[in-house]
Design a protein around this motif. Structure first.
Motif, PDB file in Angstrom:
ATOM      1  N   UNK A   1       0.850  -1.189   0.000  1.00 19.14           N
ATOM      2  CA  UNK A   1       0.000   0.000   0.000  1.00 19.14           C
ATOM      3  C   UNK A   1       0.884   1.238   0.000  1.00 19.14           C
ATOM      4  N   UNK A   2       0.623   2.163  -0.921  1.00 22.07           N
ATOM      5  CA  UNK A   2       1.376   3.414  -1.035  1.00 22.07           C
ATOM      6  C   UNK A   2       0.424   4.592  -0.956  1.00 22.07           C
ATOM      7  N   UNK A   3       0.829   5.603  -0.190  1.00 21.17           N
ATOM      8  CA  UNK A   3       0.031   6.824  -0.080  1.00 21.17           C
ATOM      9  C   UNK A   3       0.991   8.013  -0.154  1.00 21.17           C
ATOM     10  N   UNK A   4       1.085   8.618  -1.331  1.00 22.87           N
ATOM     11  CA  UNK A   4       2.038   9.699  -1.568  1.00 22.87           C
ATOM     12  C   UNK A   4       1.364  11.041  -1.251  1.00 22.87           C
ATOM     13  N   UNK A   5       1.354  11.393   0.037  1.00 25.35           N
ATOM     14  CA  UNK A   5       0.695  12.614   0.486  1.00 25.35           C
ATOM     15  C   UNK A   5       1.673  13.751   0.746  1.00 25.35           C
ATOM     16  N   UNK A   6       2.962  13.481   0.812  1.00 31.80           N
ATOM     17  CA  UNK A   6       3.928  14.538   1.086  1.00 31.80           C
ATOM     18  C   UNK A   6       3.992  15.515  -0.072  1.00 31.80           C
ATOM     19  N   UNK A   7       4.336  16.790   0.221  1.00 30.27           N
ATOM     20  CA  UNK A   7       4.472  17.776  -0.862  1.00 30.27           C
ATOM     21  C   UNK A   7       5.502  17.361  -1.909  1.00 30.27           C
ATOM     22  N   UNK A   8       6.563  16.711  -1.480  1.00 35.03           N
ATOM     23  CA  UNK A   8       7.580  16.199  -2.388  1.00 35.03           C
ATOM     24  C   UNK A   8       7.714  14.686  -2.157  1.00 35.03           C
ATOM     25  N   UNK A   9       6.817  13.923  -2.741  1.00 33.16           N
ATOM     26  CA  UNK A   9       6.786  12.477  -2.454  1.00 33.16           C
ATOM     27  C   UNK A   9       8.003  11.756  -3.011  1.00 33.16           C
ATOM     28  N   UNK A  10       8.389  10.707  -2.321  1.00 33.38           N
ATOM     29  CA  UNK A  10       9.473   9.841  -2.778  1.00 33.38           C
ATOM     30  C   UNK A  10       8.864   8.719  -3.616  1.00 33.38           C
ATOM     31  N   UNK A  11       8.713   8.987  -4.906  1.00 40.99           N
ATOM     32  CA  UNK A  11       8.077   8.015  -5.784  1.00 40.99           C
ATOM     33  C   UNK A  11       8.865   6.712  -5.869  1.00 40.99           C
ATOM     34  N   UNK A  12      10.171   6.800  -5.644  1.00 43.33           N
ATOM     35  CA  UNK A  12      10.987   5.586  -5.726  1.00 43.33           C
ATOM     36  C   UNK A  12      10.621   4.565  -4.663  1.00 43.33           C
ATOM     37  N   UNK A  13       9.889   4.999  -3.627  1.00 43.96           N
ATOM     38  CA  UNK A  13       9.466   4.051  -2.592  1.00 43.96           C
ATOM     39  C   UNK A  13       8.564   2.965  -3.152  1.00 43.96           C
TER      40      UNK A  13
END
Length: 470
Positions: free
Chosen positions: A133-145
């Motif tokens: 499960x991924x939730x990219x909520x940060x202003x500068x998300x770490x897409x590589x996660x």
């Protein structure tokens, strides 16, 4: 002894760190003061314990791993206090014992002094590497996660409502360049949610998934923007068995299903469209769904009989076995019958539950139900009497949790093998309390007794009934 205690400190950290702030601060100060008193005499013992100076780790899933440091904690730089014991050998032994006790105590409480919780990563994988499960909520998300999901079977990615235009630069990349990597993915169920996606990127995404073994794709809370890319010459997308679209808006209007279907390889069996914007399809350009057995248009409260007629493109669903219309703005079963007759569909199961159904108005045109229909669900529909004009013969008729004040007479019912009347006032006087809002398909009232309504969606219930779950 210290070697055996050290692992205990790591295991106890999550409990100790939950102490109230004031207690924790006072305790830290006391231990730091006592440790400073004996720092000089215990320097050798501390150096003999491997891993005491620094213990670091990383996070996985919901497990917290802590980073422990002794430097910079205010524990050093103090001179040992004079001994309070009488002179002599006995006093020396007593002093040694007093010195060792704080050292062992410190090993247990060291995580409290210098603990720092590692920041949560946007992606989490369970212990079996099955679900990610991924939730990219940060202003500068770490897409590589998202690379953590490479071994998962079920993957769910939320984009935090942001635009994904930054990925357009890779939309023109030939998917053959990374085809081998996509083929190696274990993912079978994929959910992409909460994002603004250019239509060109949707096409590139489906083209890349054409090399995968994906079977179920869910698009949820998406806004598809811009003009669609040119349609492919051949269906190069994934060979899906289930496609779920929930609250997805398309800039291309009613042509969106036509454009989306052109990317998919033949074989789609289940199509679920909820909260669609819009739901009127361009039937002239729409390809035939030759293998589709279940069409679920639940949770489209503005659909109604007229919208259903526009959505059921004539002769596009020849293999349809189940039509699910829970909370779809349906008013009469007769209206649904007319829409199915126009479309030429002949399902075996029809679900009209959780609609505010009413009796067919006098003078309404009659309708001949499909001879294949053997199961009809009219539960949670607020019915005060059995609607007229139902199919003459059914295997299953579900009238649970309506407002029937008396038992239906035989002439009011079709010839039915399995009739369910639980939760009606003539059987349960409290049943009307459950009918305040029959259109909420996601809420299971207390009068639901059968397995059909407990803990499962309309689509899964239909699949279980018709045996189409794959």
């Amino acid at each position: 002894m210290p070697y055996k205690i050290l692992p205990v400190t790591v295991l106890a950290t999550s409990f100790i760190a939950k102490l109230p702030g004031r207690v924790l601060t006072a305790w830290n100060s006391w231990v730091a003061e006592r440790w400073g008193s004996y720092q000089g005499s215990q320097r050798k013992e501390q150096s003999d314990i491997p891993g005491l100076h620094k213990l670091s780790g990383r996070q996985r899933g919901q497990i917290r791993v802590w980073s422990l440091q002794t430097s910079g904690c205010g524990c050093a730089g103090r001179k040992p206090e004079p001994s309070l014991s009488p002179p002599g050998r006995r006093g020396s032994e007593h002093q040694t014992t007093m010195v060792r006790a704080p050292c062992l105590l410190l090993l247990l409480l060291l995580p409290v002094l210098c603990v720092s919780e590692i920041a949560l990563e946007p992606c989490e994988v369970d212990d079996d590497d099955f679900r990610c499960f991924c939730n990219f909520t940060d202003p500068q998300p770490e897409w590589s996660s998202a690379f953590q999901c490479i071994s998962a079977v079920e993957v769910e990615i939320h984009g935090g409502g942001r635009s994904l235009e930054q990925f357009l630069k890779g939309a023109d990349t030939d998917p053959k360049e990374y085809a081998d990597m996509v083929k190696a993915l274990r993912v079978r169920r994929l959910t992409v949610a909460s994002a603004q996606v250019p239509a060109v990127l949707v096409g590139a995404f489906l083209r890349a998934l054409g090399y995968s073994r994906l079977k179920e794709l869910t698009l949820q809370d998406l806004e598809v923007t811009g003009a669609a890319p040119p349609p492919p010459l051949d269906a190069t997308g994934p060979a899906l068995s289930t496609l779920i679209l929930r609250n997805v808006s398309w800039a291309t209007g009613g042509a969106w299903l036509t454009e989306l279907h052109q990317w998919l390889k033949p074989g789609l069996k289940v199509l679920h469209i909820a909260q669609a914007h819009p739901l009127a399809f361009a039937c002239a350009q729409l390809r035939t769904f030759h293998a589709l057995t279940t069409l679920d248009l639940s949770d489209n409260p503005r659909l109604g009989e007229h919208g259903l007629t526009a959505a059921l493109c004539p002769h596009k669903f020849p293999a349809l076995r189940a039509l699910v219309l829970r909370n779809a703005g349906i008013e009469t079963p007769n209206g649904v019958c007319l829409a199915m007759a126009v479309a030429g569909v002949q399902p075996q199961h029809l679900d009209l539950s959780r609609n505010s159904l009413r009796v067919t108005a006098p003078g309404a045109p009659g309708c001949v139900w499909p001879s294949t229909l053997n199961s009809l669900n009219l539960s949670f529909a607020g019915l005060e009497q059995v609607p007229k004009g139902l199919p003459a013969r059914l295997s299953v008729l579900d009238l649970r949790c309506n407002r029937l004040n008396r038992e239906p007479r035989p002439e009011e019912l079709p010839k039915v093998s399995n009739l369910t009347l639980d939760g009606n006032p003539f059987l349960d006087p409290e049943a009307p309390n459950y009918q305040e809002d029959p259109t909420k398909s996601g809420v299971v009232p207390a009068c639901a007794h059968s397995a059909l309504a407990v803990g499962m969606s309309g689509t899964f219930a239909v699949l279980q009934r018709v045996g189409g779950f794959v």
